[in-house]
Write a protein that holds these residues in place. Structure first.
Motif, mmCIF file in Angstrom:
data_model
loop_
_atom_site.group_PDB
_atom_site.id
_atom_site.type_symbol
_atom_site.label_atom_id
_atom_site.label_comp_id
_atom_site.label_asym_id
_atom_site.label_seq_id
_atom_site.Cartn_x
_atom_site.Cartn_y
_atom_site.Cartn_z
ATOM 1 N N ASP A 3 0.807 -1.223 0.000
ATOM 2 C CA ASP A 3 0.000 0.000 0.000
ATOM 3 C C ASP A 3 0.835 1.265 0.000
ATOM 4 O O ASP A 3 0.301 2.365 0.131
ATOM 5 C CB ASP A 3 -0.915 0.010 1.230
ATOM 6 C CG ASP A 3 -0.127 -0.088 2.538
ATOM 7 O OD1 ASP A 3 1.071 -0.429 2.498
ATOM 8 O OD2 ASP A 3 -0.718 0.167 3.600
ATOM 9 N N LEU A 4 2.160 1.137 -0.157
ATOM 10 C CA LEU A 4 3.056 2.287 -0.135
ATOM 11 C C LEU A 4 3.761 2.432 -1.481
ATOM 12 O O LEU A 4 3.891 1.469 -2.240
ATOM 13 C CB LEU A 4 4.097 2.141 0.974
ATOM 14 C CG LEU A 4 3.573 1.929 2.402
ATOM 15 C CD1 LEU A 4 4.729 1.704 3.360
ATOM 16 C CD2 LEU A 4 2.732 3.113 2.849
ATOM 17 N N ILE A 5 4.214 3.646 -1.756
ATOM 18 C CA ILE A 5 4.950 3.939 -2.993
ATOM 19 C C ILE A 5 6.364 4.387 -2.624
ATOM 20 O O ILE A 5 6.551 5.240 -1.752
ATOM 21 C CB ILE A 5 4.264 5.057 -3.803
ATOM 22 C CG1 ILE A 5 2.846 4.652 -4.202
ATOM 23 C CG2 ILE A 5 5.096 5.403 -5.043
ATOM 24 C CD1 ILE A 5 2.768 3.541 -5.216
ATOM 25 N N LEU A 6 7.349 3.798 -3.294
ATOM 26 C CA LEU A 6 8.738 4.222 -3.103
ATOM 27 C C LEU A 6 9.150 5.110 -4.270
ATOM 28 O O LEU A 6 8.999 4.723 -5.439
ATOM 29 C CB LEU A 6 9.676 3.022 -3.008
ATOM 30 C CG LEU A 6 11.146 3.373 -2.728
ATOM 31 C CD1 LEU A 6 11.778 2.324 -1.809
ATOM 32 C CD2 LEU A 6 11.979 3.477 -4.015
ATOM 33 N N ALA A 7 9.646 6.287 -3.957
ATOM 34 C CA ALA A 7 10.191 7.191 -4.972
ATOM 35 C C ALA A 7 11.710 7.154 -4.907
ATOM 36 O O ALA A 7 12.292 7.385 -3.839
ATOM 37 C CB ALA A 7 9.696 8.614 -4.757
ATOM 38 N N LEU A 8 12.341 6.831 -6.016
ATOM 39 C CA LEU A 8 13.789 6.869 -6.133
ATOM 40 C C LEU A 8 14.161 8.166 -6.823
ATOM 41 O O LEU A 8 13.824 8.387 -7.982
ATOM 42 C CB LEU A 8 14.291 5.664 -6.938
ATOM 43 C CG LEU A 8 15.790 5.608 -7.238
ATOM 44 C CD1 LEU A 8 16.621 5.672 -5.969
ATOM 45 C CD2 LEU A 8 16.117 4.353 -8.049
ATOM 46 N N ASP A 9 14.838 9.042 -6.094
ATOM 47 C CA ASP A 9 15.167 10.394 -6.556
ATOM 48 C C ASP A 9 16.675 10.487 -6.730
ATOM 49 O O ASP A 9 17.409 10.647 -5.752
ATOM 50 C CB ASP A 9 14.653 11.413 -5.532
ATOM 51 C CG ASP A 9 14.944 12.862 -5.926
ATOM 52 O OD1 ASP A 9 15.554 13.082 -6.992
ATOM 53 O OD2 ASP A 9 14.567 13.763 -5.154
ATOM 54 N N GLN A 10 17.139 10.361 -7.973
ATOM 55 C CA GLN A 10 18.575 10.405 -8.241
ATOM 56 C C GLN A 10 18.947 11.804 -8.708
ATOM 57 O O GLN A 10 18.637 12.210 -9.828
ATOM 58 C CB GLN A 10 18.941 9.353 -9.300
ATOM 59 C CG GLN A 10 20.401 8.923 -9.259
ATOM 60 C CD GLN A 10 21.379 10.060 -9.497
ATOM 61 O OE1 GLN A 10 21.358 10.657 -10.564
ATOM 62 N NE2 GLN A 10 22.218 10.392 -8.517
ATOM 63 N N GLY A 11 19.617 12.564 -7.857
ATOM 64 C CA GLY A 11 19.941 13.947 -8.138
ATOM 65 C C GLY A 11 21.405 14.177 -8.436
ATOM 66 O O GLY A 11 22.210 13.244 -8.483
ATOM 67 N N THR A 12 21.748 15.442 -8.582
ATOM 68 C CA THR A 12 23.114 15.806 -8.953
ATOM 69 C C THR A 12 24.104 15.606 -7.815
ATOM 70 O O THR A 12 25.254 15.242 -8.053
ATOM 71 C CB THR A 12 23.145 17.289 -9.397
ATOM 72 O OG1 THR A 12 22.123 17.511 -10.362
ATOM 73 C CG2 THR A 12 24.496 17.642 -9.996
ATOM 74 N N THR A 13 23.650 15.796 -6.589
ATOM 75 C CA THR A 13 24.572 15.697 -5.453
ATOM 76 C C THR A 13 24.242 14.562 -4.499
ATOM 77 O O THR A 13 24.987 14.320 -3.558
ATOM 78 C CB THR A 13 24.602 17.018 -4.662
ATOM 79 O OG1 THR A 13 23.269 17.349 -4.233
ATOM 80 C CG2 THR A 13 25.144 18.154 -5.520
ATOM 81 N N SER A 14 23.131 13.863 -4.711
ATOM 82 C CA SER A 14 22.796 12.736 -3.846
ATOM 83 C C SER A 14 21.789 11.826 -4.528
ATOM 84 O O SER A 14 21.150 12.200 -5.518
ATOM 85 C CB SER A 14 22.231 13.220 -2.504
ATOM 86 O OG SER A 14 20.918 13.735 -2.660
ATOM 87 N N THR A 15 21.655 10.629 -3.970
ATOM 88 C CA THR A 15 20.650 9.659 -4.390
ATOM 89 C C THR A 15 19.786 9.366 -3.171
ATOM 90 O O THR A 15 20.304 9.032 -2.105
ATOM 91 C CB THR A 15 21.310 8.373 -4.906
ATOM 92 O OG1 THR A 15 22.198 8.699 -5.983
ATOM 93 C CG2 THR A 15 20.276 7.375 -5.385
ATOM 94 N N ARG A 16 18.457 9.486 -3.336
ATOM 95 C CA ARG A 16 17.557 9.327 -2.198
ATOM 96 C C ARG A 16 16.419 8.387 -2.554
ATOM 97 O O ARG A 16 16.022 8.283 -3.711
ATOM 98 C CB ARG A 16 16.953 10.675 -1.783
ATOM 99 C CG ARG A 16 17.954 11.684 -1.294
ATOM 100 C CD ARG A 16 17.251 12.897 -0.735
ATOM 101 N NE ARG A 16 16.378 13.509 -1.735
ATOM 102 C CZ ARG A 16 15.377 14.326 -1.448
ATOM 103 N NH1 ARG A 16 15.109 14.607 -0.192
ATOM 104 N NH2 ARG A 16 14.653 14.862 -2.408
ATOM 105 N N ALA A 17 15.894 7.745 -1.533
ATOM 106 C CA ALA A 17 14.662 6.989 -1.657
ATOM 107 C C ALA A 17 13.711 7.491 -0.580
ATOM 108 O O ALA A 17 14.107 7.649 0.576
ATOM 109 C CB ALA A 17 14.900 5.496 -1.500
ATOM 110 N N VAL A 18 12.472 7.751 -0.964
ATOM 111 C CA VAL A 18 11.450 8.219 -0.026
ATOM 112 C C VAL A 18 10.221 7.340 -0.209
ATOM 113 O O VAL A 18 9.748 7.159 -1.331
ATOM 114 C CB VAL A 18 11.083 9.700 -0.274
ATOM 115 C CG1 VAL A 18 10.103 10.181 0.793
ATOM 116 C CG2 VAL A 18 12.318 10.584 -0.296
ATOM 117 N N VAL A 19 9.710 6.802 0.895
ATOM 118 C CA VAL A 19 8.503 5.986 0.851
ATOM 119 C C VAL A 19 7.322 6.836 1.313
ATOM 120 O O VAL A 19 7.376 7.463 2.377
ATOM 121 C CB VAL A 19 8.639 4.738 1.737
ATOM 122 C CG1 VAL A 19 7.320 3.948 1.732
ATOM 123 C CG2 VAL A 19 9.780 3.854 1.253
#
Length: 502
Positions: A3-19
């Protein structure tokens, strides 16, 4: 229950995952890893693609673990630094060279030559983009021409060229899917803005074979499924958009006239223009905002190449502040800017100037000026450049905005947000939660997997709002000083180009 969505956010200075949960869109878990930048030559910026991949795996696993494991994740949404380009082996998935970052200027001679040959009007008409090394096409051609055997391998169908989203989806699916979305494709200078296809005439112009390019999908669709061994089970990837378009979705900017500005490594203004592309006559970019349910939304965009990276330079290179957050206190300690202006053209100037050869410069130094003045000038430059973008948007016929929606790490600086409101003469709104880019990717993924039926939902929480309080005469005086500084920077760039030509 998934029931959750994971967003993978690959940016210029970091890589993040937010649920995120889809009931209120609260962030349930976050994991982040910094990304090293490489500067092999002046004006060159590169990333290690394998480092990006390792970080992406780790942050996804950490975020999933925090919410109870992969069984809770219904789908993955992906968002990425745009225009950054790499080349990899289709069979092994191994990168052939470091990724060339969007900030990189090594292909300026190529785009300058194409401009001189009169090709920019056609490129702009077909893609909505100006001719500049910022975009992916000249980067792909450079890799094909400078990596041993690459062009022959590309012609034989052995290589893939793409932006970071395509690379990550290729890796996540074990090479089963080589795909991108329309927002990322629209930033390559190879993709038709109206017909949403790779354009043969542009492929010929940049000497890029069609065989190296990915399939293009809408922003909410089934891009593929992760290899089960990566996370313990296969998880569908059902949303994708470039970071600035994702932030527009995150802000709920889903109708014509909505404007957001994201202040990250660079700063990017995106203004929703409706269901048809709008041609700018003032050097803004026309781009795809998103495509869902068979409908395409378009936007005008202005790109500022250095925002948060200016503060990083003040901190790491100049030593003017010990921590980025100190810049607010330093700026507040001065009564005014002392006539000091910093034009942060470290990798050229973006919209509306588009001068690849411009370099950073400081104007107005006196014996009374010190490090604090340079720090303040670096912050002020973000507001001045935003004003320039809004003026270009106004000249293109857009109504003056009453409120700017902003996000990104730099917006934690309350002094700068007030100065931004003062210089632009409009209210500035910062959402209660700052994960607008990841939130946009998550909402696209939720739509793509059927967890939600519409993107229509504004960010939750009470936003912070700054209202303009500066007198018109003071605003005019400060902007005149900024205009003079930019003119000086451009004159220096022209002089350098003329000298090189002689």
């Amino acid at each position: 229950m998934a029931d959750l969505i994971l967003a993978l956010d690959q940016g210029t200075t970091s890589t993040r995952a937010v649920v995120f949960d889809v009931d209120g869109w609260g962030a349930r878990a976050t994991a982040q890893i910094p990304l090293e930048q490489h500067f092999p030559h002046p004006g060159w910026v590169e990333h290690d693609a394998d480092e990006i991949w390792r970080a992406a795996l780790q942050v996804c696993r950490e975020a999933m673990h925090e919410v109870g494991g992969p069984d809770r994740i219904a789908a993955i949404g992906l968002t990425n630094q745009r225009e950054t380009t790499l080349l990899w082996d289709r069979a092994t998935g191994a990168p052939l060279h470091r990724a060339i970052v969007w900030q990189d200027r090594r292909t300026a001679p190529v785009t300058d030559a194409l401009k001189a040959a009169g090709h920019e009007p056609v490129v702009q008409a077909e893609t909505g983009l100006v001719l500049d090394p910022y975009f992916s096409a000249s980067k792909i051609a450079w890799l094909l021409d400078h990596v041993d055997g690459a062009r022959a391998g590309a012609e034989a169908g052995e290589l893939c060229a793409g932006t970071i989203d395509a690379w990550l989806m290729f890796k996540l699916t074990g090479g089963a899917r080589f795909v991108t979305d329309v927002t990322n494709a629209s930033r390559t200078s190879l993709f038709g803005l109206s017909d949403l296809t790779w354009r043969d005439d542009l492929l010929d112009l940049f000497n890029v074979p069609r065989s190296v390019l990915p399939e293009v999908l809408p922003s909410a669709d089934l891009f593929g499924e992760t290899v089960p061994d990566l996370f313990g089970r296969a998880i569908p990837i059902t949303g994708c958009a470039g970071d600035q378009q994702a932030a527009l979705v995150g802000h709920g900017g889903l109708g014509p006239g909505a404007i957001k500005v994201t202040y990250g490594t660079g700063a990017f203004l995106v203004a929703h223009t409706g269901d048809r592309p709008v041609a700018s006559t003032n050097r803004l970019l026309s781009t795809v905002a998103y495509r869902v349910d068979g409908q395409t939304a378009y936007a005008l965009e202005g790109s500022i190449f250095s925002a948060g990276s200016t503060i990083q330079w003040l901190r790491d290179v100049m030593g003017a502040v010990g921590h980025s957050r100190e810049s607010e206190t330093v700026a507040q300690s001065l009564l005014d800017n002392g006539g000091v202006y910093l034009v942060p053209a470290f990798t050229g100037l973006g919209a509306p100037t588009w001068e690849a050869e411009a370099r950073g410069a400081i104007f107005g130094l006196t014996r009374d000026a010190g490090p604090a003045h340079i720090v303040r000038a670096g912050l002020e430059a973000m507001a001045y450049q935003t004003h320039d973008l809004l003026e270009a948007l106004k000249a293109d016929g857009a109504p003056a905005p009453r409120r700017l929606r902003v996000d990104g790490g730099v917006t934690a600086n309350g002094w700068l947000m007030q100065f931004l409101a003062d210089i632009t003469a409009c209210e500035v709104e910062r959402p209660a939660h700052q994960e607008m880019t990841a939130l946009g990717a998550a909402r696209l993924a939720a739509l793509g997997c059927g967890l939600i039926e519409t993107l229509e939902q504004p960010p939750s929480g009470q936003p912070a709002v700054w209202s303009p309080a500066m007198a018109d005469a003071e605003r005019t005086r400060l902007l005149a000083g900024w205009d003079a500084a930019v003119a000086g920077c451009l004159a220096q760039a022209r002089a350098g180009r003329d000298g090189a030509n002689h």
